[in-house]
Design a protein around this motif. Structure first.
Motif, mmCIF file in Angstrom:
data_model
loop_
_atom_site.group_PDB
_atom_site.id
_atom_site.type_symbol
_atom_site.label_atom_id
_atom_site.label_comp_id
_atom_site.label_asym_id
_atom_site.label_seq_id
_atom_site.Cartn_x
_atom_site.Cartn_y
_atom_site.Cartn_z
ATOM 1 N N ILE A 30 0.767 -1.310 0.082
ATOM 2 C CA ILE A 30 -0.071 -0.016 0.074
ATOM 3 C C ILE A 30 0.888 1.038 -0.158
ATOM 4 O O ILE A 30 1.942 1.215 0.726
ATOM 5 C CB ILE A 30 -0.732 -0.064 1.350
ATOM 6 C CG1 ILE A 30 -1.807 -1.229 1.436
ATOM 7 C CG2 ILE A 30 -1.616 1.421 1.533
ATOM 8 C CD1 ILE A 30 -3.132 -1.010 0.362
ATOM 9 N N ALA A 32 0.437 5.483 0.865
ATOM 10 C CA ALA A 32 -0.396 6.531 1.167
ATOM 11 C C ALA A 32 0.316 7.853 0.770
ATOM 12 O O ALA A 32 0.168 8.252 -0.032
ATOM 13 C CB ALA A 32 -0.877 6.073 2.829
ATOM 14 N N GLY A 34 3.533 8.162 1.015
ATOM 15 C CA GLY A 34 5.054 7.764 0.408
ATOM 16 C C GLY A 34 6.159 8.264 1.074
ATOM 17 O O GLY A 34 7.140 7.929 0.464
ATOM 18 N N HIS A 35 5.758 8.763 2.484
ATOM 19 C CA HIS A 35 7.263 9.319 2.762
ATOM 20 C C HIS A 35 8.008 8.573 3.607
ATOM 21 O O HIS A 35 9.192 8.962 4.310
ATOM 22 C CB HIS A 35 6.727 10.404 3.947
ATOM 23 C CG HIS A 35 6.765 11.902 3.000
ATOM 24 N ND1 HIS A 35 6.013 11.816 1.630
ATOM 25 C CD2 HIS A 35 7.481 12.970 2.943
ATOM 26 C CE1 HIS A 35 6.215 13.232 1.277
ATOM 27 N NE2 HIS A 35 6.991 13.844 1.902
ATOM 28 N N SER A 36 7.853 7.283 3.757
ATOM 29 C CA SER A 36 8.228 5.960 4.457
ATOM 30 C C SER A 36 8.398 5.100 3.374
ATOM 31 O O SER A 36 9.772 4.759 3.189
ATOM 32 C CB SER A 36 7.831 5.623 5.876
ATOM 33 O OG SER A 36 7.755 6.493 6.798
ATOM 34 N N LEU A 37 7.746 4.974 2.517
ATOM 35 C CA LEU A 37 7.862 3.709 1.736
ATOM 36 C C LEU A 37 8.918 4.077 0.584
ATOM 37 O O LEU A 37 9.753 3.252 0.107
ATOM 38 C CB LEU A 37 6.590 3.297 0.651
ATOM 39 C CG LEU A 37 6.592 2.106 -0.060
ATOM 40 C CD1 LEU A 37 7.175 0.977 0.558
ATOM 41 C CD2 LEU A 37 5.244 1.835 -0.779
ATOM 42 N N THR A 111 0.951 10.214 6.533
ATOM 43 C CA THR A 111 -0.405 9.841 7.237
ATOM 44 C C THR A 111 -0.434 9.181 8.519
ATOM 45 O O THR A 111 0.625 8.535 8.488
ATOM 46 C CB THR A 111 -1.359 9.180 6.189
ATOM 47 O OG1 THR A 111 -0.798 7.967 5.967
ATOM 48 C CG2 THR A 111 -1.602 9.723 4.817
ATOM 49 N N ASP A 124 6.833 8.939 16.065
ATOM 50 C CA ASP A 124 6.152 9.588 17.088
ATOM 51 C C ASP A 124 4.957 9.354 17.716
ATOM 52 O O ASP A 124 4.709 9.169 18.992
ATOM 53 C CB ASP A 124 6.062 11.150 16.896
ATOM 54 C CG ASP A 124 7.392 11.978 16.719
ATOM 55 O OD1 ASP A 124 8.239 11.835 17.608
ATOM 56 O OD2 ASP A 124 7.862 12.255 15.569
ATOM 57 N N VAL A 167 -4.718 -0.495 7.575
ATOM 58 C CA VAL A 167 -5.291 0.276 8.615
ATOM 59 C C VAL A 167 -6.479 1.122 8.122
ATOM 60 O O VAL A 167 -6.389 1.778 7.172
ATOM 61 C CB VAL A 167 -4.292 1.343 9.235
ATOM 62 C CG1 VAL A 167 -4.968 2.159 10.299
ATOM 63 C CG2 VAL A 167 -3.024 0.377 9.579
#
Ligand code: FAD
Length: 288
Positions: A30, A32, A34-37, A111, A124, A167
């Protein structure tokens, strides 16, 4: 580094997203915000063959009070949480955390669902989700499955989500009476990620004694954890500086701390004790 080749598919509804995830099995991810994937793919730590983009599903982005809970859609951005009146009223710790994530660009794209599913040990939200006693609602082929926050984070970047689950929502109970919560962190200077972050929730009863104290700590171990010894030492007691200090001396009890170029294990454990106390002081002030 350039990411591995992948096929891009857009899900226009939740049902379609679940079907696509089921169809592609473990070969799909998935996306969402994209800031970690995307960073994971550029580092070649992840190489999904299919991207299932859920970023355009309108029914996944909301913050509302309903049925005694604050309900937050998985696609809600950090910026929306940082500026939400509902969050400021009912779960201040989450708003504190959202406002401290990365920079403006990250907060406008990233997100809450993506952050929780990613389960970075230095993220966090996990501390807040634990302290606020939240429930993560997963959606899979068999329907919805509520997962208590205390059972969601299993290990570094590992959650209780099944590979074919998304989620869908985060639910936080609305408490009545005098209560408050807060989140504070020592940030890694370049990224903003938590070297140690602590969230605290407290209630004050009619006599001014502490009740339902909850402390969540992130950044220190493989995954976020509850400082249960600290909580036990405070429940039923009237808040006082000496008591808080003594209770927080046990905030790191039983935790195997991470040790890396950003901070030694001993330093992280020290921070856990200090930030637990500071978060509790802030939560008590808000409750008062
Ligand atoms: P994505 O990158 O799209 O996805 C991340 C993972 O979650 C993927 O594995 C994906 O498959 C999965 N996923 C996404 N949505 C769902 C869903 N609904 N259901 C199931 N799986 C899903 N985070 C912090 O906590 N604190 C910081 O200080 C911080 N600083 C940052 C600084 C920078 C420069 C960057 C790039 C990131 C930073 N982050 C930080 C991470 C940021 O918060 C990300 O937005 C967040 O971790 C992931 O959200 P996303 O929507 O971008 O998820």
């Amino acid at each position: 580094m350039i990411a591995h080749h992948f096929e891009y598919e857009v899900a226009t509804s939740l049902g379609e997203a679940v079907n696509l995830l089921q169809k592609h099995g473990g070969r799909a991810k998935i996306v969402a915000g994209g800031h970690s994937l995307i960073p994971m793919m550029k580092l070649r730590l992840a190489a999904p063959e299919f991207w299932i983009d859920i970023g355009r599903i309108p029914e996944l982005s909301y913050v509302k009070e309903e049925g005694g809970k604050i309900r937050i859609g998985a696609l809600t951005t950090h910026y929306v949480l940082e500026t939400s009146d509902v969050v400021a009223r009912g779960c201040q710790a989450l708003g504190d955390a959202a406002g401290l994530i990365g920079d403006v660009q990250v907060r406008n794209k990233g997100t809450i669902g993506g952050s929780l599913a990613h389960a970075d040990p230095a993220a966090d939200y996990p501390a807040c989700i634990l302290a606020l006693d939240a429930t993560i609602v997963a959606l899979g082929p068999k329907g919805e499955r509520p997962i208590p926050a205390s059972k969601f984070f299993l290990d570094m970047m590992t959650t209780a989500l099944e590979p074919n689950e998304i989620v869908r929502e985060i639910q936080i109970p609305i408490r009545s009476g005098r209560n408050g919560s807060a989140y504070l962190k020592m940030a890694q200077k370049a990224s903003g990620f938590a070297i140690c972050g602590a969230a605290a929730f407290v209630e004050l009863d009619a006599s001014g004694a502490l009740a339902n104290v909850a402390v969540g700590i992130t950044g220190v171990g493989n995954h976020a954890f509850r400082a249960t010894e600290t909580e036990k030492a405070l429940n039923g007691q009237k808040p006082a500086p000496e008591l808080l200090k003594k209770a927080c001396d046990n905030a790191d009890k039983g935790i195997i701390a991470l040790d890396d170029i950003h901070a030694s294990a001993d330093y992280r454990l020290d921070l856990a004790r200090i930030f637990a106390r500071r978060a509790l002081e802030a939560a008590i002030q808000r409750a008062g």
